[in-house]
Design a protein around this motif. Structure first.
Motif, PDB file in Angstrom:
ATOM      1  N   TYR A  90       0.803  -1.231   0.000  1.00 57.48           N
ATOM      2  CA  TYR A  90       0.000   0.000   0.000  1.00 57.48           C
ATOM      3  C   TYR A  90       0.832   1.275   0.000  1.00 57.48           C
ATOM      4  O   TYR A  90       0.313   2.360  -0.244  1.00 57.48           O
ATOM      5  N   ARG A 122       1.961   0.945  13.812  1.00 57.17           N
ATOM      6  CA  ARG A 122       0.628   0.431  13.493  1.00 57.17           C
ATOM      7  C   ARG A 122       0.703  -1.066  13.211  1.00 57.17           C
ATOM      8  O   ARG A 122       1.627  -1.510  12.518  1.00 57.17           O
ATOM      9  N   GLU A 131      -1.519  -2.594  11.510  1.00 57.07           N
ATOM     10  CA  GLU A 131      -2.069  -2.612  10.134  1.00 57.07           C
ATOM     11  C   GLU A 131      -3.297  -3.496   9.961  1.00 57.07           C
ATOM     12  O   GLU A 131      -4.236  -3.111   9.277  1.00 57.07           O
ATOM     13  N   VAL A 145      -5.569   5.329   1.384  1.00 58.74           N
ATOM     14  CA  VAL A 145      -5.646   6.181   0.191  1.00 58.74           C
ATOM     15  C   VAL A 145      -4.661   5.598  -0.820  1.00 58.74           C
ATOM     16  O   VAL A 145      -3.479   5.435  -0.506  1.00 58.74           O
TER      17      VAL A 145
HETATM   18  N1  5AD Z   1      -2.921   5.159   2.691  1.00 59.11           N
HETATM   19  C1  5AD Z   1      -3.128   5.473   3.982  1.00 59.11           C
HETATM   20  N2  5AD Z   1      -2.228   5.245   4.953  1.00 59.11           N
HETATM   21  C2  5AD Z   1      -1.062   4.690   4.594  1.00 59.11           C
HETATM   22  N3  5AD Z   1      -0.005   4.326   5.336  1.00 59.11           N
HETATM   23  C3  5AD Z   1       0.935   3.827   4.507  1.00 59.11           C
HETATM   24  N4  5AD Z   1       0.491   3.843   3.240  1.00 59.11           N
HETATM   25  C4  5AD Z   1      -0.757   4.370   3.279  1.00 59.11           C
HETATM   26  C5  5AD Z   1      -1.747   4.618   2.292  1.00 59.11           C
HETATM   27  N5  5AD Z   1      -1.557   4.306   1.003  1.00 59.11           N
HETATM   28  C6  5AD Z   1      -0.002   4.370   6.799  1.00 59.11           C
HETATM   29  C7  5AD Z   1       0.342   2.996   7.364  1.00 59.11           C
HETATM   30  C8  5AD Z   1       1.617   3.258   8.136  1.00 59.11           C
HETATM   31  C9  5AD Z   1       1.544   4.743   8.425  1.00 59.11           C
HETATM   32  C10 5AD Z   1       2.848   5.391   8.699  1.00 59.11           C
HETATM   33  O1  5AD Z   1       0.961   5.278   7.259  1.00 59.11           O
HETATM   34  O2  5AD Z   1      -0.694   2.556   8.237  1.00 59.11           O
HETATM   35  O3  5AD Z   1       1.732   2.521   9.330  1.00 59.11           O
END
Ligand code: 5AD
Ligand code: FES
Length: 348
Positions: free
Chosen positions: A70, A162, A164, A235
């Protein structure tokens, strides 16, 4: 049990079963969400009043050895322009932040081998020597327990990692093979044992997430009893395998914020930048749903755009002072007030 009864039970401190969490999360309606938000606000105001804590986020490296599917700074994204802040630049961010009234600094970065334990320890000591009245939060990923202990001994107060998702199969669809939920959770338990204030969390609406996985998240949070929980909408980032997936929703994020507040009344719960990204008033809505923290960026504007975990991230062109002002006004507009405070959890 009816949905409102479940919310009442939660608000009174009863523990819900995984099945009940599933019902509650699946049963979301406008009316139920408003019911939960009112209760969340009232509990939050009993403990924290109308105050909103703020953290100065310093995104000090976007190099990362990991390849989370992600994330925009995953190692496979060869179009990411990589950067590292020098120790001096990091200390400059703190100086600016201190003058603006920040009393917590968050050092966040990718898992970057350049920043060895020695280098991190050195930075922690320098920041804590200069700003003994400030809390220091680390958000630098999975490390050995010994490393976490060294950082703690050097003066770090808090750690954000996190989880996740608390569902193993789901975890494995979000991450490459070399990462595991087991190890992630071990890290969180180690951090707690050492004595950090710990934050876990998850994205809302990540690909493959279901009411079942969310119910597991809530049970995990109940078990871990973290001081902080970070949630924000998923996102999509255009340079990741999830580029074409749909984003999480504002409504579900707000509902879950309210439920988290009810689950753990004194939680430090941020209205995240991701929430502000998918809705121009997302952070205000987050506070009104029960959040009590905001985390604007202190990084130099020259690198802001490069720490792009997801598309269209807000504030990438704004100076720290502008964000501070902007958030002051935003909080004031809803009857809340940003305070100059370390922002530790309060006992109720
Ligand atoms: N959209 C939203 N949150 C994200 N994170 C990483 N990529 C995305 C994304 N595409 C969040 C993850 C990570 C934090 C630092 O940012 O949950 O733990
Ligand atoms: Fe950064 Fe509003 S918080 S410009």
């Amino acid at each position: 049990m009816g949905m409102k009864k479940l919310i009442d039970a939660l608000a009174q401190g009863s523990s819900l079963t995984e099945k009940q969490w599933e019902e509650l999360i699946a049963g979301q309606t406008e009316e139920l969400a408003e019911y939960a938000a009112e209760k969340a606000r009232s509990i939050r105001e009993k403990i924290y009043g109308k105050t909103v804590f703020t953290r100065g986020l310093i995104e000090f490296t976007n190099y990362c050895k990991n390849d989370c599917l992600y994330c925009g700074i995953r190692r496979s994204n060869s179009n990411a322009e990589r950067y590292r802040l020098s120790e001096e630049e990091i200390l400059d961010c703190c100086k600016q932040g201190y003058e603006l009234g920040f009393r917590t600094f968050v050092l966040q970065g990718g898992e970057d081998g350049y920043f060895t334990d020695d280098r991190i320890t050195d930075i922690i000591k320098k920041i804590k020597a200069k700003y003994p009245d400030c809390a220091l939060t680390l958000s630098i990923g999975e490390k050995e327990k010994e490393s976490y202990q060294r950082f703690f001994n050097a003066g770090a107060d808090r750690y954000l990692l996190r989880h996740e998702t608390a569902d193993e199969a789901h975890y494995n669809t979000l991450h490459p093979e070399e990462l595991s939920l087991r190890h992630r959770m071990d890290c969180l338990w180690n951090l707690k044992e050492i004595g950090y204030q710990v934050g876990c969390g998850f994205m809302v609406g990540s690909p493959g997430q279901t009411v079942g996985t969310l119910a597991k998240d809530m049970k995990f949070i109940e078990e871990l009893q973290p001081q902080m929980v970070g949630i924000g909408p998923f996102v999509p980032h255009h340079e990741t395998p999830f580029a074409k997936e749909t984003a999480g929703t504002v409504k579900q994020t707000l509902y879950l914020l309210s439920l988290l507040r009810l689950l753990k009344p004194n939680l430090l719960l941020p209205a995240t930048t991701a929430l502000g990204t998918i809705d121009p008033r997302g952070r205000e809505k987050g506070i009104l749903a029960g959040a009590n923290v905001v985390m604007p960026n202190l990084s130099p504007t020259t690198v802001r755009k490069k720490y792009e975990l997801y598309d269209n991230k807000i504030c990438t062109g704004d100076e720290a002072a502008e964000c501070r002002n902007c958030l002051n006004n935003r909080m004031q507009s809803i009857g809340y007030v940003l305070v100059i405070d370390r922002g530790d959890p309060r006992e109720r």
